[in-house]
Scaffold this motif. Structure first.
Motif, PDB file in Angstrom:
ATOM      1  N   ILE A   1      -8.185   5.768 -10.950  1.00 42.76           N
ATOM      2  CA  ILE A   1      -7.974   4.566 -10.162  1.00 42.76           C
ATOM      3  C   ILE A   1      -8.331   3.309 -10.940  1.00 42.76           C
ATOM      4  O   ILE A   1      -7.704   2.261 -10.779  1.00 42.76           O
ATOM      5  N   ASN A   2      -9.334   3.368 -11.807  1.00 36.90           N
ATOM      6  CA  ASN A   2      -9.700   2.199 -12.605  1.00 36.90           C
ATOM      7  C   ASN A   2      -8.615   1.855 -13.617  1.00 36.90           C
ATOM      8  O   ASN A   2      -8.325   0.679 -13.864  1.00 36.90           O
ATOM      9  N   LYS A   3      -8.003   2.878 -14.226  1.00 38.69           N
ATOM     10  CA  LYS A   3      -6.896   2.626 -15.151  1.00 38.69           C
ATOM     11  C   LYS A   3      -5.711   2.029 -14.404  1.00 38.69           C
ATOM     12  O   LYS A   3      -5.030   1.136 -14.910  1.00 38.69           O
ATOM     13  N   TRP A   4      -5.448   2.552 -13.214  1.00 40.52           N
ATOM     14  CA  TRP A   4      -4.352   2.014 -12.409  1.00 40.52           C
ATOM     15  C   TRP A   4      -4.600   0.540 -12.101  1.00 40.52           C
ATOM     16  O   TRP A   4      -3.705  -0.284 -12.216  1.00 40.52           O
ATOM     17  N   LYS A   5      -5.820   0.222 -11.705  1.00 43.81           N
ATOM     18  CA  LYS A   5      -6.155  -1.156 -11.365  1.00 43.81           C
ATOM     19  C   LYS A   5      -5.983  -2.075 -12.572  1.00 43.81           C
ATOM     20  O   LYS A   5      -5.451  -3.180 -12.463  1.00 43.81           O
ATOM     21  N   ASP A   6      -6.430  -1.612 -13.736  1.00 40.20           N
ATOM     22  CA  ASP A   6      -6.328  -2.434 -14.939  1.00 40.20           C
ATOM     23  C   ASP A   6      -4.877  -2.624 -15.369  1.00 40.20           C
ATOM     24  O   ASP A   6      -4.498  -3.681 -15.875  1.00 40.20           O
ATOM     25  N   SER A   7      -4.056  -1.590 -15.182  1.00 42.31           N
ATOM     26  CA  SER A   7      -2.692  -1.650 -15.692  1.00 42.31           C
ATOM     27  C   SER A   7      -1.746  -2.434 -14.789  1.00 42.31           C
ATOM     28  O   SER A   7      -0.715  -2.915 -15.234  1.00 42.31           O
ATOM     29  N   TYR A   8      -2.067  -2.573 -13.517  1.00 36.87           N
ATOM     30  CA  TYR A   8      -1.166  -3.255 -12.592  1.00 36.87           C
ATOM     31  C   TYR A   8      -1.794  -4.486 -11.946  1.00 36.87           C
ATOM     32  O   TYR A   8      -1.297  -5.594 -12.079  1.00 36.87           O
ATOM     33  N   LEU A   9      -2.883  -4.304 -11.241  1.00 37.27           N
ATOM     34  CA  LEU A   9      -3.447  -5.416 -10.486  1.00 37.27           C
ATOM     35  C   LEU A   9      -4.012  -6.516 -11.371  1.00 37.27           C
ATOM     36  O   LEU A   9      -3.958  -7.688 -11.032  1.00 37.27           O
ATOM     37  N   LYS A  10      -4.549  -6.153 -12.515  1.00 38.71           N
ATOM     38  CA  LYS A  10      -5.197  -7.149 -13.360  1.00 38.71           C
ATOM     39  C   LYS A  10      -4.239  -7.849 -14.312  1.00 38.71           C
ATOM     40  O   LYS A  10      -4.645  -8.764 -15.012  1.00 38.71           O
ATOM     41  N   ASP A  11      -3.003  -7.416 -14.343  1.00 42.64           N
ATOM     42  CA  ASP A  11      -2.012  -8.053 -15.215  1.00 42.64           C
ATOM     43  C   ASP A  11      -1.205  -9.049 -14.382  1.00 42.64           C
ATOM     44  O   ASP A  11      -0.380  -8.659 -13.553  1.00 42.64           O
ATOM     45  N   PRO A  12      -1.418 -10.359 -14.556  1.00 40.54           N
ATOM     46  CA  PRO A  12      -0.741 -11.355 -13.711  1.00 40.54           C
ATOM     47  C   PRO A  12       0.767 -11.417 -13.903  1.00 40.54           C
ATOM     48  O   PRO A  12       1.467 -12.023 -13.093  1.00 40.54           O
ATOM     49  N   SER A  13       1.288 -10.813 -14.962  1.00 38.48           N
ATOM     50  CA  SER A  13       2.735 -10.834 -15.168  1.00 38.48           C
ATOM     51  C   SER A  13       3.451  -9.818 -14.279  1.00 38.48           C
ATOM     52  O   SER A  13       4.675  -9.872 -14.140  1.00 38.48           O
ATOM     53  N   ASN A  14       2.712  -8.882 -13.678  1.00 35.75           N
ATOM     54  CA  ASN A  14       3.310  -7.876 -12.807  1.00 35.75           C
ATOM     55  C   ASN A  14       3.462  -8.420 -11.393  1.00 35.75           C
ATOM     56  O   ASN A  14       2.487  -8.856 -10.784  1.00 35.75           O
TER      57      ASN A  14
ATOM     58  N   HIS B   1      -4.192   8.835   1.463  1.00 35.37           N
ATOM     59  CA  HIS B   1      -3.143   7.837   1.265  1.00 35.37           C
ATOM     60  C   HIS B   1      -3.532   6.523   1.937  1.00 35.37           C
ATOM     61  O   HIS B   1      -3.377   5.438   1.365  1.00 35.37           O
ATOM     62  N   ALA B   2      -4.006   6.603   3.155  1.00 38.13           N
ATOM     63  CA  ALA B   2      -4.423   5.395   3.869  1.00 38.13           C
ATOM     64  C   ALA B   2      -5.611   4.736   3.179  1.00 38.13           C
ATOM     65  O   ALA B   2      -5.695   3.505   3.096  1.00 38.13           O
ATOM     66  N   LEU B   3      -6.525   5.543   2.665  1.00 40.07           N
ATOM     67  CA  LEU B   3      -7.681   5.000   1.950  1.00 40.07           C
ATOM     68  C   LEU B   3      -7.233   4.239   0.710  1.00 40.07           C
ATOM     69  O   LEU B   3      -7.735   3.151   0.413  1.00 40.07           O
ATOM     70  N   HIS B   4      -6.271   4.813  -0.011  1.00 37.87           N
ATOM     71  CA  HIS B   4      -5.756   4.164  -1.211  1.00 37.87           C
ATOM     72  C   HIS B   4      -5.082   2.834  -0.853  1.00 37.87           C
ATOM     73  O   HIS B   4      -5.308   1.815  -1.509  1.00 37.87           O
ATOM     74  N   ASN B   5      -4.239   2.853   0.196  1.00 34.50           N
ATOM     75  CA  ASN B   5      -3.566   1.624   0.616  1.00 34.50           C
ATOM     76  C   ASN B   5      -4.574   0.550   1.006  1.00 34.50           C
ATOM     77  O   ASN B   5      -4.388  -0.635   0.699  1.00 34.50           O
ATOM     78  N   LYS B   6      -5.618   0.961   1.674  1.00 34.27           N
ATOM     79  CA  LYS B   6      -6.630   0.000   2.107  1.00 34.27           C
ATOM     80  C   LYS B   6      -7.335  -0.616   0.906  1.00 34.27           C
ATOM     81  O   LYS B   6      -7.631  -1.817   0.879  1.00 34.27           O
ATOM     82  N   TYR B   7      -7.599   0.210  -0.107  1.00 32.32           N
ATOM     83  CA  TYR B   7      -8.264  -0.286  -1.315  1.00 32.32           C
ATOM     84  C   TYR B   7      -7.355  -1.269  -2.059  1.00 32.32           C
ATOM     85  O   TYR B   7      -7.796  -2.355  -2.452  1.00 32.32           O
ATOM     86  N   VAL B   8      -6.087  -0.911  -2.234  1.00 35.38           N
ATOM     87  CA  VAL B   8      -5.148  -1.792  -2.941  1.00 35.38           C
ATOM     88  C   VAL B   8      -4.989  -3.107  -2.174  1.00 35.38           C
ATOM     89  O   VAL B   8      -4.970  -4.186  -2.766  1.00 35.38           O
ATOM     90  N   HIS B   9      -4.897  -3.010  -0.867  1.00 31.13           N
ATOM     91  CA  HIS B   9      -4.759  -4.212  -0.050  1.00 31.13           C
ATOM     92  C   HIS B   9      -5.965  -5.137  -0.219  1.00 31.13           C
ATOM     93  O   HIS B   9      -5.812  -6.354  -0.332  1.00 31.13           O
TER      94      HIS B   9
END
Length: 227
Positions: free
Chosen positions: A101-114, A136-144
């Motif tokens: 999940i940390n790699k996912w966060k770094d690769s998508y959420l932290k890149d402002p060009s995405n 699935h709901a837990l993941h969506n809640k975290y991303v949100h």
């Protein structure tokens, strides 16, 4: 009601709105490469054409969604891929599901060009606002929560989150912090959504004049006393 009020003795100042003039405003459309030949034969005499070439890093799009729109994701992702984008879907995509999940966060959420597309549905609203019932709901809640935190840090300005209504969703299913941004409907707003992903405005205002002309006239003696 008092008769004097009824007769109009009390006035209320109401803001007056008018439709802005359309003279000089241009409307932007997207040409489908497969129908470019047909479009060329009916082009407007004052039409201008411009080719868009997005930087490679701006072609990455992340899509977060809930289980009730799984069947909609395949044609949606296929559409984006055919337009030259690289969409990555959320928790139901096997490589993403196996990713830390940390790699996912770094690769998508932290890149402002995405750019991030939020697939709005009744289940998505339940996932982010209700009690967490599954992973699935837990993941969506975290991303949100991550997206909302970025929105607040940006001074409540939305630069890259794109809400798209799917199936039976309506504006009431959109998170409150996204209510004031442009909301798209799939597939009705296909072209408008594509323009947003291309970072292009639908309407282009006429250019502002770079120079203004001032008129200087002598003041009449009779008017000078009032100055």
């Amino acid at each position: 009601m008092n008769d004097s009020v009824a007769q109009g003795s009390v006035s209320v100042n109401m803001p007056q709105f008018s439709v802005p003039p359309v003279h000089g405003v241009s409307r932007v459309s997207v040409i489908n490469p497969s129908s470019a030949g047909a479009e060329a034969s009916v082009s407007h005499p004052h039409e201008r054409r411009r080719t868009i070439s997005l930087p490679d890093e701006c072609r990455n799009i992340f899509i977060t969604y809930s289980s009730d729109v799984c069947s909609e994701m395949v044609p949606f992702v296929d559409f984006l891929t055919k337009q030259g984008f690289r969409p990555a879907i959320d928790i139901f995509d096997n490589p993403i599901r196996r990713m830390d999940i940390n790699k996912w966060k770094d690769s998508y959420l932290k890149d402002p060009s995405n750019l991030i597309i939020i697939a709005i549905s009744p289940k998505y609203k339940a996932d982010i606002e209700g009690c967490v019932a599954d992973s699935h709901a837990l993941h969506n809640k975290y991303v949100h929560s991550m997206m909302q935190s970025e929105f607040i840090q940006q001074g409540s300005l939305n630069f890259r989150f794109i809400p798209v209504l799917f199936l039976n969703a309506s504006q009431k299913h959109v998170p409150s912090w996204l209510q004031n941004t442009r909301i798209y409907c799939w597939p009705q707003d296909t072209e408008d959504l594509l323009l947003r992903l291309l970072r292009e405005e639908r309407y282009v205002p006429p250019p502002v004049p770079t120079e203004l002309t001032l008129i200087i006239r002598p003041v009449a003696p009779s008017s000078a006393a009032t100055l």
